[in-house]
Each structure stands twice: as structure tokens, then as C-alpha cells.
Design an enzyme around this catalytic site. Structure first.
Site, PDB file in Angstrom:
ATOM      1  CG  ASP A  64      32.777  23.557  75.998  1.00  0.00           C
ATOM      2  OD1 ASP A  64      33.486  24.655  75.046  1.00  0.00           O
ATOM      3  OD2 ASP A  64      33.330  22.641  75.775  1.00  0.00           O
ATOM      4  CG  ASP A  92      28.766  16.246  69.143  1.00  0.00           C
ATOM      5  OD1 ASP A  92      29.766  16.593  68.739  1.00  0.00           O
ATOM      6  OD2 ASP A  92      28.569  15.209  68.949  1.00  0.00           O
ATOM      7  CB  VAL A  93      30.662  22.197  66.603  1.00  0.00           C
ATOM      8  CG1 VAL A  93      29.903  23.127  67.923  1.00  0.00           C
ATOM      9  CG2 VAL A  93      31.669  21.381  67.400  1.00  0.00           C
ATOM     10  CE1 TYR A 124      43.794  22.637  65.464  1.00  0.00           C
ATOM     11  CE2 TYR A 124      45.134  23.722  63.913  1.00  0.00           C
ATOM     12  CZ  TYR A 124      44.181  23.610  64.440  1.00  0.00           C
ATOM     13  OH  TYR A 124      43.857  24.767  65.262  1.00  0.00           O
ATOM     14  CE  LYS A 128      40.610  25.165  63.263  1.00  0.00           C
ATOM     15  NZ  LYS A 128      39.379  25.735  64.250  1.00  0.00           N
ATOM     16  CB  THR A 156      44.164  27.950  74.323  1.00  0.00           C
ATOM     17  OG1 THR A 156      44.553  25.996  73.485  1.00  0.00           O
ATOM     18  CG2 THR A 156      43.376  29.337  73.893  1.00  0.00           C
TER      19      THR A 156
END
Length: 264
Positions: A42, A64-65, A172, A176, A207
Site C-alpha cells: 500500500d 506507489d503503483v 475516474y 477504470k 470502503t
């Protein structure tokens, strides 16, 4: 759907976004279902460590993706340390709370909602960097090793927003949608090496992202009178189904899980 304690016996797993939400739930379920080792990754290393606490065959790392070098280094180190990489659940991602609040204000005042004209380059780039670039970096790094070992399963967490394209989140939804197309294209390539790639497309889920959604938007959501928010554990169950041998014939699948709010 596999729910036994040995469904992932002997597997080495990596879960991103494991400090909270669906990622945290998926990583814990993998640890509880016999995985030989689970890496909780994470951007918040402390949150990952808290999520992994109590699991003997687990470790926690900061990731950090959106940084391809960071991703490559982590995946390489997992393989170096454990010899293989069998399961990846990529749940790391961000949304835009500010856009949600702009929509909530428009709903409350009865004014037309306006976002696209004020959406900054920075907001657009950040959304794609984390949500789309991150999925690409992680998928690329994982399948390099999985194709070499001739086995493995990757689950990308996409979103039902790619289908209903909510008005407050064009950036977003676009990111996605890219994740979905990326996963499906790569799935067709790597299945020749017995590596499966699938996508989970959650609807509203309880979440941290949902907690930042203004209440007026939750109440106005289509189907909200009959469809509750899913739990992170419920979504993680579906992710692990896709990762498991129970889904051996599912390749490039997009599992829409939105409680019946709409169908695709």
C-alpha cells in the site's frame, strides 16, 4: 466459490491497496486460506503493516503503483525472496472526493452540475497515473514472472463506473474503462502461458472511498432503496474466486458486482 482454508495452499500472493478496503480484505482472506506468503502492499506502509498484523506468513511494504520502478522492484523482490508469484490482486486506486462534493452541492441547490470545464490537468493526470498506469505497471511486472513459470492469476479491480459513467467522475470512469480493456487484451495474450487475467467491477462498496461520498449522493444513487452497499469482504470473496482454480475457465472476464443497480 472457494471458501475453504486451503484454497490457496502454497501460493505466494501480492495484494496492492492492502492497507484498507477491498485490498485489505483480499490480502487477509488469502492469508486465511493457506497462502504460503502474502505481501500486503500500500502507498501507506503503516496501514499495510496494521492490516498484516497477526498473520505469520505475511509481510507489509510501501508501494506507489504510479512509479514503475517501485512496482518492478517490489515484484522482483517477491520472486527473489519466495521463488515464484502465483496470485496478484490489484486493488490500489483513487477517486476524486472534491468532484463528489461539487455534485452534492449542485443536487442540494438544484443547479446544473459543471465539472469538465474546471477539471484540471493535474487531476486528470493523477487519476490516470494511479488507476490506469498503476494497473499497467503492476500487470506488466507480474506477467513477466508468471509467463516464465507458466502459471499464475491476476485480478484487477476495475469499477462498475465504466458502465454507468457517473456524472461526477469522467476521469475516474475513463481510467477504470482503460483498466478493463487493458486486462482483457492482456488476458488473451498470456493465457497461452497458463496465466489468467480477470477484472472485478465493484459497485458501491463500504470502503474509505464510500465514506467520503456525501450522504445526499448515496441516497440519490439508482437502486439505493433496495440495494445496500456491499462490504469489502464480499468484494474480496469475488476477487479470490476469480483468482482461484474454481474460475479456471474464466479468462478476460469482467465480473460486475453492483447489487442489481443496473446490468451490463
Amino acid at each position: 466459490m472457494s471458501s475453504n482454508s486451503s484454497a490457496f495452499s502454497g501460493n505466494v500472493a501480492l495484494v496492492t491497496g492492502a492497507g484498507s478496503g477491498i485490498g485489505r480484505a483480499a490480502a487477509r482472506q488469502l492469508a486465511e486460506r493457506g497462502a504460503a506468503h502474502v505481501v500486503f502492499a500500500d502507498i501507506d506502509a503503516q496501514a499495510a503493516a496494521c492490516a498484516a498484523k497477526g498473520y505469520e506468513r505475511a509481510s507489509a511494504v510501501g508501494l506507489d503503483v504510479s512509479d514503475s520502478t517501485n512496482v518492478d522492484d517490489l515484484v522482483n523482490s517477491v520472486v527473489d525472496d519466495h521463488g515464484n508469484l502465483d496470485v496478484v490482486v490489484h486493488a490500489a486506486g483513487i477517486d476524486d472526493p472534491g468532484a463528489k462534493h461539487l455534485l452534492a452541492d449542485a443536487v442540494q441547490t438544484g443547479q446544473p452540475f459543471e465539472l469538465i470545464g474546471r477539471l484540471s490537468d493535474e487531476s486528470w493526470r493523477r487519476m490516470l497515473a494511479v488507476n490506469l498506469d498503476g494497473a499497467f505497471f503492476l500487470l506488466r511486472a507480474a506477467v513477466r514472472h508468471m509467463c516464465a513459470q507458466k502459471s499464475g492469476s491476476v485480478v484487477l479491480v476495475g469499477s462498475s463506473a465504466t458502465f454507468d459513467a457517473p456524472v461526477s467522475h469522467p476521469h475516474y470512469s475513463a481510467a477504470k474503462a482503460g483498466v478493463h480493456a487493458l486486462g482483457q487484451s492482456v488476458a488473451k495474450e498470456v493465457i497461452a502461458h497458463d496465466v489468467r487475467v480477470n477484472i472485478l467491477a465493484p459497485g458501491p462498496t463500504d470502503t474509505g472511498m464510500a465514506q467520503r461520498t456525501p450522504e445526499i449522493l448515496k441516497q440519490a444513487a439508482p437502486g439505493s432503496a433496495v440495494s445496500r452497499y456491499a462490504t469489502a469482504d464480499e468484494m474480496a470473496e469475488l476477487a479470490l474466486f476469480l483468482a482461484s482454480q474454481d474460475a479456471v475457465n474464466v479468462v478476460g472476464g469482467v465480473l460486475l458486482a453492483n447489487g442489481g443497480r443496473f446490468t451490463a
